[in-house]
Design a protein around this motif. Structure first.
Motif, PDB file in Angstrom:
ATOM      1  N   THR A 130       1.216  -1.393  -0.239  1.00  0.00           N
ATOM      2  CA  THR A 130      -0.143  -0.238  -0.660  1.00  0.00           C
ATOM      3  C   THR A 130       1.123   1.275  -0.186  1.00  0.00           C
ATOM      4  O   THR A 130       1.949   1.139   0.824  1.00  0.00           O
ATOM      5  N   SER A 166       0.216   4.249   0.935  1.00  0.00           N
ATOM      6  CA  SER A 166       0.446   4.635   2.806  1.00  0.00           C
ATOM      7  C   SER A 166       1.223   4.573   3.659  1.00  0.00           C
ATOM      8  O   SER A 166       2.804   5.171   4.617  1.00  0.00           O
ATOM      9  N   PRO A 183       1.394  10.041   0.816  1.00  0.00           N
ATOM     10  CA  PRO A 183       1.476   9.512  -0.221  1.00  0.00           C
ATOM     11  C   PRO A 183       0.986  10.540  -1.733  1.00  0.00           C
ATOM     12  O   PRO A 183       0.730   9.575  -2.806  1.00  0.00           O
ATOM     13  N   ASP A 184       0.515  11.368  -1.737  1.00  0.00           N
ATOM     14  CA  ASP A 184       0.860  12.650  -2.876  1.00  0.00           C
ATOM     15  C   ASP A 184       1.384  12.741  -2.844  1.00  0.00           C
ATOM     16  O   ASP A 184       1.261  14.470  -4.041  1.00  0.00           O
ATOM     17  N   VAL A 224      -0.076   4.113  -8.040  1.00  0.00           N
ATOM     18  CA  VAL A 224      -1.254   3.562  -6.414  1.00  0.00           C
ATOM     19  C   VAL A 224      -2.651   3.784  -7.485  1.00  0.00           C
ATOM     20  O   VAL A 224      -3.044   4.008  -8.447  1.00  0.00           O
ATOM     21  N   GLY A 245      -5.710   2.262  -2.996  1.00  0.00           N
ATOM     22  CA  GLY A 245      -5.082   2.798  -2.094  1.00  0.00           C
ATOM     23  C   GLY A 245      -3.291   1.685  -2.063  1.00  0.00           C
ATOM     24  O   GLY A 245      -2.646   1.823  -1.899  1.00  0.00           O
TER      25      GLY A 245
END
Length: 151
Positions: free
Chosen positions: A96, A98, A108-109, A125, A129
């Protein structure tokens, strides 16, 4: 044989701290020099042991078996065991975004994070997620090392 074992430890110690720039380059070069000592001491002492402890009739077979076990089967088994140990004790697998971004202390962004995922690992991604492929982070080195999944 003991000198050989110590030389192997020293060689891989040089590898652990050697990097391709500055003083680290000299450690890599030293590891190549120590390799000769480690390899020769092991093979010569092993050959001498086989030479002095086996009967004359089977000496050549024993020498061949020693070489096959150390440079053939031994190398194959050693490689598999080393790979297992690295994966088990020094690799974190992330599925994942995150979890990976938390480990790397980012979000994550983050555009840089997303760019590295896409460019270096051909991973993206997903909408839920998760990552499109497993990303592995190898720990235990000075810088950490990201590697794409080979699966």
């Amino acid at each position: 044989m003991l000198i050989s074992m110590l030389a192997w430890v020293l060689r891989f110690g040089f590898f652990a701290y050697g990097v391709p720039d500055g003083f680290g380059l000299s450690l890599i070069i030293l590891s190549c020099i120590v390799y000769g000592m480690a390899f020769d001491f092991f093979n010569i002492s092993g050959s001498l042991f086989v030479e002095t402890t086996t009967d004359k009739k089977i000496r050549s077979s024993a020498q061949g078996l020693f070489m096959m076990m150390t440079n053939g089967f031994g190398a194959v088994f050693g490689s598999y065991i080393a790979g297992w140990a690295i994966d088990k004790f020094f690799t974190h697998k992330f599925t994942t975004a995150s979890d990976l971004s938390t480990y790397l202390q980012t979000t994550p962004d983050n555009p840089t994070f997303l760019g590295i995922l896409k460019k270096s690992f051909n991973a993206a991604v997903n909408s839920d997620g998760t990552l499109s492929s497993v990303v592995m982070v190898k720990t235990g080195s000075r810088y950490g090392f990201l590697s794409p999944s080979m699966r």
